[in-house]
Motif scaffolding. Structure first.
Motif, PDB file in Angstrom:
ATOM      1  N   ALA A 119      11.230   8.641  -9.115  1.00 22.51           N
ATOM      2  CA  ALA A 119      11.714   8.787 -10.495  1.00 22.51           C
ATOM      3  C   ALA A 119      10.786   8.067 -11.459  1.00 22.51           C
ATOM      4  O   ALA A 119      10.443   8.590 -12.533  1.00 22.51           O
ATOM      5  N   SER A 120      10.365   6.872 -11.076  1.00 21.78           N
ATOM      6  CA  SER A 120       9.507   6.080 -11.949  1.00 21.78           C
ATOM      7  C   SER A 120       8.112   6.678 -12.055  1.00 21.78           C
ATOM      8  O   SER A 120       7.511   6.707 -13.134  1.00 21.78           O
ATOM      9  N   ALA A 121       7.588   7.185 -10.931  1.00 24.69           N
ATOM     10  CA  ALA A 121       6.270   7.808 -10.953  1.00 24.69           C
ATOM     11  C   ALA A 121       6.264   9.045 -11.836  1.00 24.69           C
ATOM     12  O   ALA A 121       5.321   9.271 -12.608  1.00 24.69           O
ATOM     13  N   PHE A 122       7.316   9.850 -11.742  1.00 20.64           N
ATOM     14  CA  PHE A 122       7.397  11.059 -12.571  1.00 20.64           C
ATOM     15  C   PHE A 122       7.481  10.699 -14.054  1.00 20.64           C
ATOM     16  O   PHE A 122       6.746  11.244 -14.890  1.00 20.64           O
ATOM     17  N   ARG A 123       8.364   9.769 -14.371  1.00 22.76           N
ATOM     18  CA  ARG A 123       8.556   9.396 -15.778  1.00 22.76           C
ATOM     19  C   ARG A 123       7.275   8.818 -16.383  1.00 22.76           C
ATOM     20  O   ARG A 123       6.830   9.227 -17.457  1.00 22.76           O
ATOM     21  N   ASN A 124       6.663   7.891 -15.673  1.00 20.85           N
ATOM     22  CA  ASN A 124       5.515   7.188 -16.241  1.00 20.85           C
ATOM     23  C   ASN A 124       4.225   7.996 -16.181  1.00 20.85           C
ATOM     24  O   ASN A 124       3.374   7.870 -17.064  1.00 20.85           O
ATOM     25  N   SER A 125       4.069   8.860 -15.171  1.00 24.07           N
ATOM     26  CA  SER A 125       2.890   9.737 -15.169  1.00 24.07           C
ATOM     27  C   SER A 125       3.003  10.799 -16.257  1.00 24.07           C
ATOM     28  O   SER A 125       1.989  11.228 -16.812  1.00 24.07           O
ATOM     29  N   SER A 126       4.234  11.204 -16.582  1.00 27.46           N
ATOM     30  CA  SER A 126       4.429  12.130 -17.700  1.00 27.46           C
ATOM     31  C   SER A 126       4.021  11.466 -19.011  1.00 27.46           C
ATOM     32  O   SER A 126       3.360  12.083 -19.862  1.00 27.46           O
ATOM     33  N   LEU A 127       4.412  10.200 -19.170  1.00 26.13           N
ATOM     34  CA  LEU A 127       3.969   9.441 -20.336  1.00 26.13           C
ATOM     35  C   LEU A 127       2.444   9.384 -20.386  1.00 26.13           C
ATOM     36  O   LEU A 127       1.836   9.636 -21.433  1.00 26.13           O
ATOM     37  N   GLN A 128       1.827   9.081 -19.250  1.00 28.94           N
ATOM     38  CA  GLN A 128       0.371   8.974 -19.232  1.00 28.94           C
ATOM     39  C   GLN A 128      -0.295  10.303 -19.567  1.00 28.94           C
ATOM     40  O   GLN A 128      -1.328  10.335 -20.237  1.00 28.94           O
ATOM     41  N   GLY A 129       0.299  11.401 -19.094  1.00 30.42           N
ATOM     42  CA  GLY A 129      -0.242  12.711 -19.445  1.00 30.42           C
ATOM     43  C   GLY A 129      -0.166  12.971 -20.939  1.00 30.42           C
ATOM     44  O   GLY A 129      -1.082  13.548 -21.533  1.00 30.42           O
ATOM     45  N   ALA A 130       0.923  12.533 -21.556  1.00 28.63           N
ATOM     46  CA  ALA A 130       1.062  12.681 -23.010  1.00 28.63           C
ATOM     47  C   ALA A 130       0.047  11.803 -23.739  1.00 28.63           C
ATOM     48  O   ALA A 130      -0.560  12.227 -24.737  1.00 28.63           O
ATOM     49  N   TYR A 131      -0.156  10.579 -23.237  1.00 31.56           N
ATOM     50  CA  TYR A 131      -1.186   9.732 -23.844  1.00 31.56           C
ATOM     51  C   TYR A 131      -2.563  10.374 -23.709  1.00 31.56           C
ATOM     52  O   TYR A 131      -3.387  10.320 -24.630  1.00 31.56           O
ATOM     53  N   LEU A 132      -2.808  11.009 -22.574  1.00 28.29           N
ATOM     54  CA  LEU A 132      -4.088  11.676 -22.349  1.00 28.29           C
ATOM     55  C   LEU A 132      -4.297  12.779 -23.369  1.00 28.29           C
ATOM     56  O   LEU A 132      -5.379  12.920 -23.956  1.00 28.29           O
ATOM     57  N   LEU A 133      -3.262  13.556 -23.600  1.00 30.39           N
ATOM     58  CA  LEU A 133      -3.325  14.630 -24.591  1.00 30.39           C
ATOM     59  C   LEU A 133      -3.640  14.071 -25.975  1.00 30.39           C
ATOM     60  O   LEU A 133      -4.522  14.571 -26.684  1.00 30.39           O
ATOM     61  N   MET A 134      -2.925  13.022 -26.358  1.00 35.43           N
ATOM     62  CA  MET A 134      -3.125  12.453 -27.689  1.00 35.43           C
ATOM     63  C   MET A 134      -4.481  11.765 -27.804  1.00 35.43           C
ATOM     64  O   MET A 134      -5.120  11.799 -28.866  1.00 35.43           O
ATOM     65  N   ALA A 135      -4.953  11.134 -26.725  1.00 32.11           N
ATOM     66  CA  ALA A 135      -6.278  10.510 -26.744  1.00 32.11           C
ATOM     67  C   ALA A 135      -7.353  11.565 -26.939  1.00 32.11           C
ATOM     68  O   ALA A 135      -8.309  11.376 -27.705  1.00 32.11           O
ATOM     69  N   ALA A 136      -7.209  12.698 -26.238  1.00 29.67           N
ATOM     70  CA  ALA A 136      -8.178  13.786 -26.401  1.00 29.67           C
ATOM     71  C   ALA A 136      -8.191  14.280 -27.847  1.00 29.67           C
ATOM     72  O   ALA A 136      -9.260  14.461 -28.447  1.00 29.67           O
ATOM     73  N   ARG A 137      -7.021  14.480 -28.414  1.00 31.83           N
ATOM     74  CA  ARG A 137      -6.952  14.907 -29.824  1.00 31.83           C
ATOM     75  C   ARG A 137      -7.568  13.862 -30.745  1.00 31.83           C
ATOM     76  O   ARG A 137      -8.279  14.205 -31.689  1.00 31.83           O
ATOM     77  N   ALA A 138      -7.279  12.602 -30.488  1.00 35.97           N
ATOM     78  CA  ALA A 138      -7.802  11.530 -31.336  1.00 35.97           C
ATOM     79  C   ALA A 138      -9.323  11.501 -31.326  1.00 35.97           C
ATOM     80  O   ALA A 138      -9.953  11.110 -32.318  1.00 35.97           O
ATOM     81  N   LEU A 139      -9.926  11.914 -30.201  1.00 35.85           N
ATOM     82  CA  LEU A 139     -11.380  11.908 -30.073  1.00 35.85           C
ATOM     83  C   LEU A 139     -12.011  13.239 -30.465  1.00 35.85           C
ATOM     84  O   LEU A 139     -13.202  13.451 -30.251  1.00 35.85           O
ATOM     85  N   GLY A 140     -11.220  14.142 -31.042  1.00 28.92           N
ATOM     86  CA  GLY A 140     -11.766  15.374 -31.592  1.00 28.92           C
ATOM     87  C   GLY A 140     -11.735  16.573 -30.669  1.00 28.92           C
ATOM     88  O   GLY A 140     -12.363  17.600 -30.964  1.00 28.92           O
ATOM     89  N   PHE A 141     -10.988  16.478 -29.568  1.00 33.51           N
ATOM     90  CA  PHE A 141     -10.873  17.605 -28.640  1.00 33.51           C
ATOM     91  C   PHE A 141      -9.527  18.299 -28.832  1.00 33.51           C
ATOM     92  O   PHE A 141      -8.598  17.752 -29.411  1.00 33.51           O
ATOM     93  N   ASP A 142      -9.444  19.508 -28.299  1.00 33.88           N
ATOM     94  CA  ASP A 142      -8.199  20.267 -28.281  1.00 33.88           C
ATOM     95  C   ASP A 142      -7.707  20.344 -26.843  1.00 33.88           C
ATOM     96  O   ASP A 142      -8.483  20.174 -25.896  1.00 33.88           O
ATOM     97  N   THR A 143      -6.413  20.637 -26.693  1.00 36.35           N
ATOM     98  CA  THR A 143      -5.810  20.598 -25.363  1.00 36.35           C
ATOM     99  C   THR A 143      -4.857  21.760 -25.161  1.00 36.35           C
ATOM    100  O   THR A 143      -4.417  22.396 -26.117  1.00 36.35           O
ATOM    101  N   GLY A 144      -4.521  21.987 -23.917  1.00 34.48           N
ATOM    102  CA  GLY A 144      -3.517  22.978 -23.563  1.00 34.48           C
ATOM    103  C   GLY A 144      -2.790  22.544 -22.304  1.00 34.48           C
ATOM    104  O   GLY A 144      -3.230  22.842 -21.191  1.00 34.48           O
ATOM    105  N   ALA A 145      -1.702  21.797 -22.472  1.00 32.59           N
ATOM    106  CA  ALA A 145      -0.912  21.362 -21.320  1.00 32.59           C
ATOM    107  C   ALA A 145      -0.109  22.540 -20.787  1.00 32.59           C
ATOM    108  O   ALA A 145       0.348  23.387 -21.559  1.00 32.59           O
TER     109      ALA A 145
END
Length: 197
Positions: A119-145
Motif C-alpha cells: 500500500a505504501s509503495a503504491f501510494r508513494n511511487s504514485s506521488l513520485q510519478g506525479a513529481y516526475l511529471l511536474m519536474a519535466a514540465r518545470a524544465l520545459g518538457f511535455d509529458t503523457g502519463a
C-alpha cells in the motif's frame, strides 16, 4: 517564506500544460533525464521512502520491448516518444530506510508486513510519478502519463531481476506536438467534488 509562482510558471505547470500523444523530433538527452530526476527526487514521500524505481526507455530496443506490452493505441506513442519512463514500485523499499530515513528505526515499521509495504509503495511511487511529471514540465518538457499496458508483461520484460518491483504506470516525455492533442476535457468547479468540513 515562499511566494506564489507567477502566471507564466503556473500556466507551464498546470493551466496550459497538456498530456501529449505525440512529440516533435527534438531529442531528450540522458542529461535531461538526470535533470528531471534531480528535481523530482526532492518531492516528499512518507518517511522518505522513495519506493519508485524508474526505467528510462530511450533506445529503439527498449521502446520496442515496452511497446510490445502496450495496448494498440499506446504502442505508437511509446515508439515515437523520445523517452518513455516506466514508473515501478519497490515493495521492499523498507530495506533502504536505514539510509534514507536514519532518524529512527523506520525499517522495523514494515518488516513482516507485506500488505502495508504494498500500500505504501503504491501510494508513494504514485506521488513520485506525479513529481516526475511536474519536474519535466518545470524544465520545459511535455509529458503523457498513461495506463493501457500489461503490467505483468512490463514487469517480466524490465524487472525480472527485481521480483519486489512492479510497474505502476508509464509516461512519455518530449517536446509535444500540438497536432497530437484534442480540446481539453472539462475541469469541474470546486463545488462539484470538494467539501469544506
Amino acid at each position: 517564506m515562499s511566494q506564489p509562482l507567477n502566471d507564466a510558471a503556473l500556466d507551464q505547470l498546470f493551466r496550459t500544460a497538456r498530456s501529449y500523444n505525440g512529440y516533435t523530433d527534438q531529442p531528450v538527452s540522458e542529461d535531461d533525464c538526470r535533470a528531471i530526476w534531480e528535481l523530482a527526487k526532492m518531492g516528499p514521500t512518507s518517511a522518505n521512502q522513495l519506493p519508485a524505481r524508474l526505467v528510462w526507455c530511450t533506445s529503439d530496443e527498449a521502446k520496442a520491448k515496452l511497446a510490445d506490452c502496450c495496448s494498440e493505441a499506446n504502442k505508437p506513442k511509446v515508439l515515437k516518444a523520445p523517452v518513455t519512463v516506466i514508473v515501478g514500485m519497490d515493495t521492499d523499499f523498507h530495506e533502504h530506510l536505514p539510509e534514507l530515513f536514519p532518524h529512527t528505526d523506520a525499517k522495523s515499521w514494515f518488516d513482516g508486513n507485506r500488505e502495508l509495504r504494498e500500500a505504501s509503495a503504491f501510494r508513494n511511487s504514485s506521488l513520485q510519478g506525479a513529481y516526475l511529471l511536474m519536474a519535466a514540465r518545470a524544465l520545459g518538457f511535455d509529458t503523457g502519463a498513461m495506463s493501457g499496458f500489461d503490467g505483468g508483461a512490463v514487469d517480466k520484460a524490465f524487472f525480472a531481476d527485481q521480483p519486489a518491483v512492479r510497474t505502476n504506470f508509464i509516461m512519455t516525455i518530449g517536446h509535444g506536438d500540438p497536432a497530437s492533442i484534442f480540446d481539453r476535457s472539462p475541469r469541474p468547479a470546486f463545488e462539484k467534488f470538494n467539501t469544506v468540513a
